[in-house]
Design a protein around this motif. Structure first.
Motif, PDB file in Angstrom:
ATOM      1  N   LEU A 116     -20.224  -2.843  47.590  1.00  0.00           N
ATOM      2  CA  LEU A 116     -19.670  -1.501  47.772  1.00  0.00           C
ATOM      3  C   LEU A 116     -18.625  -1.184  46.714  1.00  0.00           C
ATOM      4  O   LEU A 116     -18.586  -0.081  46.158  1.00  0.00           O
ATOM      5  CB  LEU A 116     -19.057  -1.398  49.173  1.00  0.00           C
ATOM      6  CG  LEU A 116     -18.658  -0.004  49.675  1.00  0.00           C
ATOM      7  CD1 LEU A 116     -19.827   0.953  49.599  1.00  0.00           C
ATOM      8  CD2 LEU A 116     -18.123  -0.094  51.091  1.00  0.00           C
ATOM      9  N   PHE A 117     -17.784  -2.173  46.388  1.00  0.00           N
ATOM     10  CA  PHE A 117     -16.767  -2.005  45.351  1.00  0.00           C
ATOM     11  C   PHE A 117     -17.420  -1.752  43.985  1.00  0.00           C
ATOM     12  O   PHE A 117     -17.012  -0.855  43.234  1.00  0.00           O
ATOM     13  CB  PHE A 117     -15.890  -3.253  45.304  1.00  0.00           C
ATOM     14  CG  PHE A 117     -14.822  -3.226  44.245  1.00  0.00           C
ATOM     15  CD1 PHE A 117     -13.864  -2.227  44.216  1.00  0.00           C
ATOM     16  CD2 PHE A 117     -14.773  -4.217  43.274  1.00  0.00           C
ATOM     17  CE1 PHE A 117     -12.872  -2.210  43.246  1.00  0.00           C
ATOM     18  CE2 PHE A 117     -13.784  -4.214  42.306  1.00  0.00           C
ATOM     19  CZ  PHE A 117     -12.832  -3.211  42.284  1.00  0.00           C
ATOM     20  N   GLY A 118     -18.444  -2.527  43.645  1.00  0.00           N
ATOM     21  CA  GLY A 118     -19.138  -2.325  42.375  1.00  0.00           C
ATOM     22  C   GLY A 118     -19.789  -0.967  42.280  1.00  0.00           C
ATOM     23  O   GLY A 118     -19.740  -0.308  41.228  1.00  0.00           O
ATOM     24  N   LEU A 119     -20.406  -0.513  43.374  1.00  0.00           N
ATOM     25  CA  LEU A 119     -21.038   0.805  43.384  1.00  0.00           C
ATOM     26  C   LEU A 119     -20.021   1.901  43.092  1.00  0.00           C
ATOM     27  O   LEU A 119     -20.281   2.807  42.285  1.00  0.00           O
ATOM     28  CB  LEU A 119     -21.708   1.053  44.735  1.00  0.00           C
ATOM     29  CG  LEU A 119     -22.219   2.479  44.977  1.00  0.00           C
ATOM     30  CD1 LEU A 119     -23.306   2.852  43.985  1.00  0.00           C
ATOM     31  CD2 LEU A 119     -22.739   2.624  46.412  1.00  0.00           C
ATOM     32  N   MET A 120     -18.850   1.829  43.713  1.00  0.00           N
ATOM     33  CA  MET A 120     -17.848   2.874  43.518  1.00  0.00           C
ATOM     34  C   MET A 120     -17.276   2.848  42.101  1.00  0.00           C
ATOM     35  O   MET A 120     -16.928   3.892  41.544  1.00  0.00           O
ATOM     36  CB  MET A 120     -16.727   2.724  44.550  1.00  0.00           C
ATOM     37  CG  MET A 120     -17.194   2.795  45.999  1.00  0.00           C
ATOM     38  SD  MET A 120     -18.348   4.167  46.325  1.00  0.00           S
ATOM     39  CE  MET A 120     -17.267   5.565  46.087  1.00  0.00           C
ATOM     40  N   ILE A 121     -17.183   1.661  41.505  1.00  0.00           N
ATOM     41  CA  ILE A 121     -16.715   1.583  40.119  1.00  0.00           C
ATOM     42  C   ILE A 121     -17.676   2.336  39.199  1.00  0.00           C
ATOM     43  O   ILE A 121     -17.258   3.148  38.358  1.00  0.00           O
ATOM     44  CB  ILE A 121     -16.567   0.118  39.664  1.00  0.00           C
ATOM     45  CG1 ILE A 121     -15.318  -0.504  40.280  1.00  0.00           C
ATOM     46  CG2 ILE A 121     -16.505   0.029  38.138  1.00  0.00           C
ATOM     47  CD1 ILE A 121     -15.090  -1.945  39.875  1.00  0.00           C
ATOM     48  N   PHE A 122     -18.979   2.092  39.362  1.00  0.00           N
ATOM     49  CA  PHE A 122     -19.934   2.727  38.460  1.00  0.00           C
ATOM     50  C   PHE A 122     -20.121   4.203  38.780  1.00  0.00           C
ATOM     51  O   PHE A 122     -20.479   4.982  37.891  1.00  0.00           O
ATOM     52  CB  PHE A 122     -21.256   1.971  38.503  1.00  0.00           C
ATOM     53  CG  PHE A 122     -21.186   0.641  37.816  1.00  0.00           C
ATOM     54  CD1 PHE A 122     -21.106   0.554  36.444  1.00  0.00           C
ATOM     55  CD2 PHE A 122     -21.136  -0.532  38.548  1.00  0.00           C
ATOM     56  CE1 PHE A 122     -21.009  -0.662  35.800  1.00  0.00           C
ATOM     57  CE2 PHE A 122     -21.039  -1.763  37.920  1.00  0.00           C
ATOM     58  CZ  PHE A 122     -20.973  -1.827  36.537  1.00  0.00           C
ATOM     59  N   ALA A 123     -19.866   4.617  40.009  1.00  0.00           N
ATOM     60  CA  ALA A 123     -19.917   6.044  40.323  1.00  0.00           C
ATOM     61  C   ALA A 123     -18.742   6.774  39.675  1.00  0.00           C
ATOM     62  O   ALA A 123     -18.914   7.833  39.052  1.00  0.00           O
ATOM     63  CB  ALA A 123     -19.911   6.249  41.836  1.00  0.00           C
ATOM     64  N   THR A 124     -17.545   6.205  39.798  1.00  0.00           N
ATOM     65  CA  THR A 124     -16.366   6.858  39.216  1.00  0.00           C
ATOM     66  C   THR A 124     -16.373   6.804  37.695  1.00  0.00           C
ATOM     67  O   THR A 124     -15.671   7.591  37.043  1.00  0.00           O
ATOM     68  CB  THR A 124     -15.073   6.214  39.738  1.00  0.00           C
ATOM     69  OG1 THR A 124     -15.135   4.787  39.521  1.00  0.00           O
ATOM     70  CG2 THR A 124     -14.888   6.478  41.217  1.00  0.00           C
ATOM     71  N   SER A 125     -17.156   5.905  37.093  1.00  0.00           N
ATOM     72  CA  SER A 125     -17.185   5.822  35.632  1.00  0.00           C
ATOM     73  C   SER A 125     -17.726   7.105  35.008  1.00  0.00           C
ATOM     74  O   SER A 125     -17.329   7.485  33.898  1.00  0.00           O
ATOM     75  CB  SER A 125     -18.031   4.623  35.194  1.00  0.00           C
ATOM     76  OG  SER A 125     -19.394   4.814  35.528  1.00  0.00           O
ATOM     77  N   PHE A 126     -18.628   7.801  35.705  1.00  0.00           N
ATOM     78  CA  PHE A 126     -19.135   9.079  35.199  1.00  0.00           C
ATOM     79  C   PHE A 126     -18.010  10.104  35.099  1.00  0.00           C
ATOM     80  O   PHE A 126     -17.977  10.918  34.172  1.00  0.00           O
ATOM     81  CB  PHE A 126     -20.234   9.614  36.116  1.00  0.00           C
ATOM     82  CG  PHE A 126     -21.549   8.908  35.981  1.00  0.00           C
ATOM     83  CD1 PHE A 126     -22.540   9.414  35.170  1.00  0.00           C
ATOM     84  CD2 PHE A 126     -21.790   7.728  36.663  1.00  0.00           C
ATOM     85  CE1 PHE A 126     -23.761   8.771  35.037  1.00  0.00           C
ATOM     86  CE2 PHE A 126     -23.000   7.075  36.543  1.00  0.00           C
ATOM     87  CZ  PHE A 126     -23.988   7.585  35.724  1.00  0.00           C
ATOM     88  N   ILE A 127     -17.108  10.066  36.064  1.00  0.00           N
ATOM     89  CA  ILE A 127     -15.995  11.019  36.071  1.00  0.00           C
ATOM     90  C   ILE A 127     -15.008  10.689  34.957  1.00  0.00           C
ATOM     91  O   ILE A 127     -14.508  11.578  34.259  1.00  0.00           O
ATOM     92  CB  ILE A 127     -15.307  11.007  37.448  1.00  0.00           C
ATOM     93  CG1 ILE A 127     -16.334  11.332  38.542  1.00  0.00           C
ATOM     94  CG2 ILE A 127     -14.151  11.989  37.491  1.00  0.00           C
ATOM     95  CD1 ILE A 127     -15.812  11.153  39.949  1.00  0.00           C
ATOM     96  N   LEU A 128     -14.713   9.403  34.779  1.00  0.00           N
ATOM     97  CA  LEU A 128     -13.779   9.000  33.726  1.00  0.00           C
ATOM     98  C   LEU A 128     -14.292   9.351  32.339  1.00  0.00           C
ATOM     99  O   LEU A 128     -13.510   9.687  31.446  1.00  0.00           O
ATOM    100  CB  LEU A 128     -13.516   7.492  33.814  1.00  0.00           C
ATOM    101  CG  LEU A 128     -12.799   6.982  35.067  1.00  0.00           C
ATOM    102  CD1 LEU A 128     -12.689   5.469  35.021  1.00  0.00           C
ATOM    103  CD2 LEU A 128     -11.418   7.612  35.197  1.00  0.00           C
ATOM    104  N   ALA A 129     -15.603   9.251  32.147  1.00  0.00           N
ATOM    105  CA  ALA A 129     -16.186   9.475  30.822  1.00  0.00           C
ATOM    106  C   ALA A 129     -16.517  10.935  30.543  1.00  0.00           C
ATOM    107  O   ALA A 129     -17.025  11.257  29.465  1.00  0.00           O
ATOM    108  CB  ALA A 129     -17.451   8.636  30.665  1.00  0.00           C
ATOM    109  N   ALA A 130     -16.230  11.835  31.481  1.00  0.00           N
ATOM    110  CA  ALA A 130     -16.621  13.239  31.324  1.00  0.00           C
ATOM    111  C   ALA A 130     -15.653  14.043  30.463  1.00  0.00           C
ATOM    112  O   ALA A 130     -15.891  15.222  30.228  1.00  0.00           O
ATOM    113  CB  ALA A 130     -16.744  13.898  32.702  1.00  0.00           C
TER     114      ALA A 130
END
Length: 541
Positions: free
Chosen positions: A72-86
């Motif tokens: 669950l922690f890994g999933l949220m990291i990769f989901a939020t990465s889209f926001i950080l890179a936008a």
């Protein structure tokens, strides 16, 4: 020169307000950095807390629950990465885009380790997850996500060594990231009981939706919006060995980029010999906000696209997105007695040209020392202009050239810039000097290490990198904050995963504890709502 009554010079007092905005004189409002970090922590750790607090998550073996938390922690990291890179301005403004992207990279590595541990722990119970080729489809999605994330992180860390073109890498990076997000989310949703609580599903769906919206925004919406920041390529001329100056003229004089000296932006230039514009590239703006007539770029041939810059023809359309960055003296107030020491190598002179021209054009007694390293005199970019700025500053601005391959006629500094060179021209004990460094990665790292060894505090050092994607925020205050934030978030997540495993496992029941966060249950029975999760349990290996 611009009319200062219409375009007041930015200072440290107003630099974070209206000056660096996009075609606006109204103050821009940005969320404070602490609030942004808080929202990120909620998105990252909130699902773990909801899974722990909700009594409908069934119990299981300790290692299995640890594995669920890691997944669950890994999933949220990769989901939020889209926001950080936008490249959202409201995120990058408090920290700097280079710091945000470096934080994104570090958290991606943490996410990779979380996913690897998730798979390893699950495989201790069911080895067929690794040994068998054909497994249920929802578990195959987990395999796809694992292979994709290993490929993505590995390619990002070693792109330069693999000699992968930047535009090709960026396209594949986004595509693989989308595969990771979709497959990992579907895998977790259909494989894990931890997704059963409705509040948790809502939070995870919200973050995943924000990630997909961010990707859609950056790839489809933002490029299709009416481009107010449209410039025309007015001039291309050589500044020396493989260095080109591009002069951009605004098509709409009332709609120009408002920026601070030293900041950068993303430019979509026309391809040489083609009508269409290229992918976006980040370059520092060499001109000063005090200069009329548009924007000036100084670009060195360092890659596949920049090697074609000299063949560009005037008249093409250039799209601009920005400004970004915190490498500007206007963002750091001084008391007038502090020394500013600018240390540049090669094309790293670009942000300092902007800041020095700004100082020379503005009122007051702004002062600076520039130490500029090159191989030969022919390699010095903006040489005549730097001389003119120094001579017109009445001693407030000093320029020291250091040549590593100087000829016999050279009377200036020789060799490479080091601490001894800096000490000959700057008194470290006077005026709490600040050091600003821009150059190739090894040069910047050597300067930072030397200054730290000489007793300079990290908060006195400011760095800018050539490559934004792999930009290291070295030793300044932002770099230290990044390291602490990454460590704290991972430590908090680890503690939350451990607590989740303890309160949702048979581990406590074996020791006589049957109460889990206010919910009573017998160790041999399930909660009354467990039939809701039966379909999920049946899908577990």
């Amino acid at each position: 020169m611009t009319d200062m009554r219409k375009n007041p010079l930015p200072t440290a007092a107003n630099a974070t307000l209206g000056v660096p905005g996009l075609q606006t004189t109204a103050p821009l409002r940005y969320l404070p950095g602490s609030l942004i970090l808080g929202l990120y922590a909620v998105a990252l750790i909130g699902p773990l807390a909801l899974a722990m607090l909700n009594p409908t998550v069934p119990a299981g073996r300790f290692t299995r629950q640890i594995a669920l938390g890691l997944g669950l922690f890994g999933l949220m990291i990769f989901a939020t990465s889209f926001i950080l890179a936008a490249r959202y301005q409201w995120i990058s403004r408090p920290f700097g885009l280079d710091a945000v992207l470096l934080f994104h990279r570090r958290m991606a590595v943490a996410g990779l380790f979380a996913i690897l541990l998730h798979v390893a722990l699950m495989a201790t119970r069911q080895s067929q997850l690794i040994t068998k080729l054909w497994i249920p489809w929802h578990l195959q999605l987990g395999r796809i996500a694992l292979l994709a994330v290993v490929t993505q992180v590995g390619a990002s860390l070693y792109r330069m060594r693999l000699h992968v073109e930047f535009e090709r890498w960026r396209f594949s990076h986004r595509l693989v990231a989308l595969i990771v997000l979709v497959s990992a989310f579907a895998h977790g949703l259909y494989s894990s009981e931890a997704f059963a609580p409705l509040p948790l599903r809502i939070l995870v769906l919200t973050v995943v939706a924000a990630a997909l919206i961010s990707l859609f925004w950056t790839r489809a919406v933002r490029p299709a919006l009416p481009q107010r920041l449209v410039y025309e390529l007015a001039e291309v001329r050589s500044l020396g060995k493989a260095v080109w100056q591009l002069q951009l003229k605004a098509l709409h004089p009332d709609q120009q980029l408002r920026y601070l000296p030293g900041q950068f932006a993303f430019f979509s230039l026309p391809h040489a010999g083609a009508e269409k514009v290229s992918e976006e590239h980040a370059w520092t703006i060499a001109s000063s906000p005090t200069e009329a007539g548009g924007l000036t770029l100084a670009i060195k041939e360092l890659g596949d696209f920049t090697a074609t810059v000299g063949r560009l023809r005037p008249g093409g359309r250039v799209l601009v997105h920005g400004p970004f960055g915190r490498f500007s003296h206007a963002l750091h107030a001084t008391n007038g007695r502090e020394q500013r020491v600018f240390i540049a190598a090669g094309i790293g002179i670009t942000p300092f040209r902007s800041m020095l021209r700004y100082m020379a054009d503005g009122p007051g007694d702004a002062s600076a020392l520039l130490i500029y390293g090159n191989r030969t005199q022919d390699d010095i970019v903006f040489r005549d202009e730097l001389t003119q700025i120094e001579q017109s500053s009445a001693g407030a601005i000093r320029v020291v050239h250091v040549l590593s391959k100087a000829d016999a006629a050279w009377n200036g500094e020789r060799g490479h810039i080091d601490i001894a060179t800096i000490r000959r021209h700057c008194d470290f004990a006077r005026g709490n000097p600040s050091f600003w460094i821009c150059g190739p990665g090894p040069f910047t790292q050597a300067m930072v290490n030397g200054l730290l060894a000489a007793g300079i505090r990290p908060t006195q050092i400011h760095t800018e990198a050539f490559c934004l994607v792999h930009a290291p925020v070295h030793a300044d205050g932002r770099g230290r904050t990044l390291k602490r934030t990454t460590t704290l978030l991972c430590a908090a997540a680890a503690a939350m995963i451990l607590l989740f495993a303890l309160v949702s496992t048979d581990f406590l029941s074996a020791r006589g504890g049957h109460r889990r966060m206010g919910h009573f249950r017998q160790s041999t029975t399930r909660p009354s709502g467990s039939n809701i999760n039966k379909a999920h349990r049946d899908r577990l290996p």
